[in-house]
Design an enzyme around this catalytic site. Structure first.
Site, PDB file in Angstrom:
ATOM      1  N   ARG A 242     -27.930  41.735   1.304  1.00 58.33           N
ATOM      2  CA  ARG A 242     -28.907  40.647   1.317  1.00 58.33           C
ATOM      3  C   ARG A 242     -30.285  41.117   0.837  1.00 58.33           C
ATOM      4  O   ARG A 242     -31.010  40.394   0.166  1.00 58.33           O
ATOM      5  CB  ARG A 242     -29.017  40.084   2.743  1.00 58.33           C
ATOM      6  CG  ARG A 242     -29.913  38.871   2.859  1.00 58.33           C
ATOM      7  CD  ARG A 242     -29.437  37.766   1.954  1.00 58.33           C
ATOM      8  NE  ARG A 242     -30.126  36.515   2.196  1.00 58.33           N
ATOM      9  CZ  ARG A 242     -30.055  35.484   1.377  1.00 58.33           C
ATOM     10  NH1 ARG A 242     -29.309  35.552   0.289  1.00 58.33           N
ATOM     11  NH2 ARG A 242     -30.687  34.370   1.644  1.00 58.33           N
TER      12      ARG A 242
ATOM     13  N   SER B   2     -28.148  27.994  -9.926  1.00 57.92           N
ATOM     14  CA  SER B   2     -27.544  29.309  -9.842  1.00 57.92           C
ATOM     15  C   SER B   2     -26.020  29.209  -9.879  1.00 57.92           C
ATOM     16  O   SER B   2     -25.450  28.608 -10.800  1.00 57.92           O
ATOM     17  CB  SER B   2     -28.049  29.992  -8.571  1.00 57.92           C
ATOM     18  OG  SER B   2     -27.669  31.331  -8.525  1.00 57.92           O
TER      19      SER B   2
ATOM     20  N   ASP C 207     -37.896  33.715 -13.527  1.00 59.82           N
ATOM     21  CA  ASP C 207     -36.561  34.046 -13.007  1.00 59.82           C
ATOM     22  C   ASP C 207     -35.981  35.177 -13.842  1.00 59.82           C
ATOM     23  O   ASP C 207     -35.635  34.981 -14.998  1.00 59.82           O
ATOM     24  CB  ASP C 207     -35.674  32.793 -13.078  1.00 59.82           C
ATOM     25  CG  ASP C 207     -34.279  33.017 -12.514  1.00 59.82           C
ATOM     26  OD1 ASP C 207     -33.934  34.168 -12.186  1.00 59.82           O
ATOM     27  OD2 ASP C 207     -33.538  32.024 -12.397  1.00 59.82           O
TER      28      ASP C 207
ATOM     29  N   HIS D  97     -36.061  33.431  -9.251  1.00 57.62           N
ATOM     30  CA  HIS D  97     -34.802  32.666  -9.204  1.00 57.62           C
ATOM     31  C   HIS D  97     -34.868  31.592  -8.114  1.00 57.62           C
ATOM     32  O   HIS D  97     -34.339  30.501  -8.270  1.00 57.62           O
ATOM     33  CB  HIS D  97     -33.644  33.628  -8.943  1.00 57.62           C
ATOM     34  CG  HIS D  97     -32.306  32.985  -9.051  1.00 57.62           C
ATOM     35  ND1 HIS D  97     -31.935  32.209 -10.128  1.00 57.62           N
ATOM     36  CD2 HIS D  97     -31.238  32.985  -8.220  1.00 57.62           C
ATOM     37  CE1 HIS D  97     -30.694  31.773  -9.947  1.00 57.62           C
ATOM     38  NE2 HIS D  97     -30.256  32.220  -8.793  1.00 57.62           N
ATOM     39  N   ASP D  98     -35.533  31.918  -7.018  1.00 60.80           N
ATOM     40  CA  ASP D  98     -35.654  30.961  -5.909  1.00 60.80           C
ATOM     41  C   ASP D  98     -36.452  29.714  -6.271  1.00 60.80           C
ATOM     42  O   ASP D  98     -36.477  28.762  -5.489  1.00 60.80           O
ATOM     43  CB  ASP D  98     -36.313  31.634  -4.696  1.00 60.80           C
ATOM     44  CG  ASP D  98     -35.289  32.315  -3.798  1.00 60.80           C
ATOM     45  OD1 ASP D  98     -34.085  32.095  -4.007  1.00 60.80           O
ATOM     46  OD2 ASP D  98     -35.709  33.066  -2.894  1.00 60.80           O
TER      47      ASP D  98
END
Lengths: 192, 378
Positions: free
Chosen positions: B227, B157, B322, B355-356
């Protein structure tokens, strides 16, 4: 190495820039690097094969050939190789055009569906299974089988010039009645 | 599994700080008269100094990459599944450096640090920093550690942007760049998510234009929402459905605005947790660094021209699920590297984690990294 890979390796000029489509675990590219100092990239979709390439320290790009070769610029390779992969491609014509776009020269190998053994099995009412066609019909990754005559027809249609042809059976060259006695065909082609 | 005796853990680690008194000129024009960087190291630097690997972190992580703190054993490094003895990035073989960046709230000089000219926290006056600035600061850290050339720089990232920028800022100082879940420049959609997060923070009445430290308040509401939106985009729809489904927290709909669905509970929990440890001014700056990064900008938008300077070998990895940094963005990097005839491999992993996924253990992903690191000559 597979018989067609040996032929292909001999056809690649020293230090040529090579793109190997459907490169498996990268053994041809590794061989070409060690024997011909030919740097290259492989394209492969299968996870295990891609890992094999990384282990073999071969450049590999995990993209789908069916969507063309948009990663690669025009004429960016001396030689584009498609070894025993042609018959697994859905969009054959698109890929052939793309190969001729990115490479000065194209090397294609495929199992010859015109081999007498395949013809015989079809004549007897079954889909052929052999050394070069090792899959049962229900599990085969192959979707577009062709014979030597069929492939050469396609080349004419796409205005592809065949520079060299070698037909093999059991690792040996076949010159007499190749479309009947050869089980594997290898071509070196250029555009126009 | 990460108990002190776990042989695949680097064990108890200590964060360190390096201080640099030579001013750092930032891309935005401002200058930091001096700065500190927090970092951790694992493994040993070999005699030839050829085995150093820099790990760059993303938005909310820190220099605490692996192991745990003796005084807080549950605080395990964010990439502990990758880094350790016998792990894909093997600390028996490599000297691994986890570096924080300036502007962070984890010990390096940042908005909460004291501004030497005023004697008060920088707050809103802390300059906007960029990926290029972070690489400059990390290069100083490399000098400090006696590392002339990294065997590899790796990041996911925002960390991947640093791994890429290293090859452009210091082409001679990096042999391999591992660019994971990356983009060479954010899409407008990606910038849009960052802007929503920033607006959440800046419109919080407790933000006070960034000067909230001396007011004894924290823009908690803004941080929570920032968040929450981040978390939505880090997960794939598939992963979210798998993890939470439509499960109801109270077994039945409450017909009120308390938590109904598990996903709401998860987002609230993540938001609450984040707001207790992360600094709002840092969040604003890091998202700006993400938005601004675009090495092609100085080359008429041509990424190929921008990457012509790079000399490193590259491994680029993306994840199909992602959608915040989707595979086409990684392919853009690969294409530019191919245009420059760089050594590059590209993996597009069909992992569901969104994405994680770059933080998660996946055999295809980790085996490839293991093989790649294994082939790096020391």
């Amino acid at each position: 190495m597979r018989a067609d890979l040996n032929v292909i390796a001999q056809w690649v000029a020293p230090q040529a820039r090579v793109l190997d489509l459907g490169c498996g675990d990268g053994r041809l590219l590794r061989h070409l690097w060690h024997e011909r100092e030919a740097p290259g990239y492989g394209v492969e979709i299968d996870d295990a094969a891609v890992l094999g390439c990384v282990e073999n320290d071969v450049n590999v790009l995990q993209v789908d050939l069916e969507s063309g070769l948009s990663l690669f610029a025009d004429r960016s390779f001396d030689c584009v190789i498609l070894s025993e992969t042609l018959q697994t491609i859905h969009r054959t014509e698109l890929l052939m055009r793309e190969m001729l776009r990115v490479g000065r020269e194209v090397i294609v190998s495929f199992p010859n569906f015109g081999h007498w053994n395949a013809r015989l099995q079809v004549a007897l009412g079954r889909m052929p299974v052999s050394e070069t066609l090792p899959y049962e019909w229900y599990e085969t990754p192959n979707v577009h089988h062709c014979t030597i005559v069929d492939f050469e027809d396609l080349c004419r249609r796409l205005r592809v010039r065949i520079r060299e042809r070698l037909v093999l059976h059991a690792g040996h060259p076949v010159t007499f009645l190749p479309n009947l006695l050869g089980s594997l065909a290898v071509y070196r082609c250029t555009a126009g | 599994m990460n108990a002190p005796h776990d042989p695949s853990s680097v064990g108890a680690v200590t964060a360190q700080k390096a201080r640099f008194d030579k001013p750092l000129r930032l891309k935005g024009g401002a200058e930091l008269p001096s700065f500190e960087l927090s970092y951790e190291t694992y493994g040993e630097l070999n005699a030839a100094r050829s085995n150093a690997v820099l790990v760059c972190h993303a938005l909310n992580a820190s220099h605490h990459v692996a192991g745990f703190y003796a005084e807080d054993q549950s605080n395990i490094g964010w990439w502990d599944n990758l880094v350790g003895p016998g792990k894909p990035l093997d600390t028996n073989r490599f000297f691994v450096v986890g570096s924080n960046y300036i502007g962070s709230c984890f010990g390096s000089t940042g908005p909460a640090s004291i501004n030497p000219t005023t004697g008060k926290p920088w707050g809103a006056d802390f300059p906007v920093v960029t990926v290029e600035d972070w690489v400059e600061a990390q290069a100083r850290l490399a000098d400090h550690l006696g590392i002339e050339r990294f065997a590899a720089v790796i990041g996911g990232s925002l960390g991947a942007m640093q791994a890429l920028q290293w090859t452009l800022s210091y082409p001679e100082r990096i042999r391999h760049s591992l660019v994971i879940a990356a983009a060479a420049r954010l899409t407008p959609q990606n910038i849009a998510f960052n802007e929503v997060a920033r607006q959440a923070i800046m419109t919080d009445p407790d933000f006070h234009g960034g000067h909230y430290y001396d007011k004894g308040v924290v823009p908690v509401r803004g941080l929570r929402i920032a968040r929450m939106i981040g978390h939505i985009t880090y997960l794939s729809g598939e992963a979210m459905a798998e993890k939470f489904g439509r499960l109801l927290r109270r077994g039945a709909p409450g017909f009120d605005f308390d938590v109904d669905f598990e996903i709401e509970s998860y987002l609230r929990y993540q938001g609450d947790k984040f707001s207790t440890y992360f600094d709002a001014n840092t969040y604003l700056r890091i998202t700006k660094a993400l938005d601004y990064y675009d090495p092609a900008a100085d080359f008429g938008g041509s990424l190929s021209a921008a990457l012509a300077r790079a000399k490193a070998a590259f491994l680029v990895v993306s994840f199909k699920s992602d959608w915040r940094f989707p595979p086409p963005q990684s392919r853009e990097i690969v294409r530019a590297l191919l245009d420059n005839r760089r050594i590059v491999s590209y993996l597009e992993i069909d992992a569901p984690g969104g994405h994680d996924a770059f933080l998660l253990e996946d055999a295809r992903y980790h085996n490839a990294l293991r093989a790649y690191f294994g082939n790096i000559e020391l």
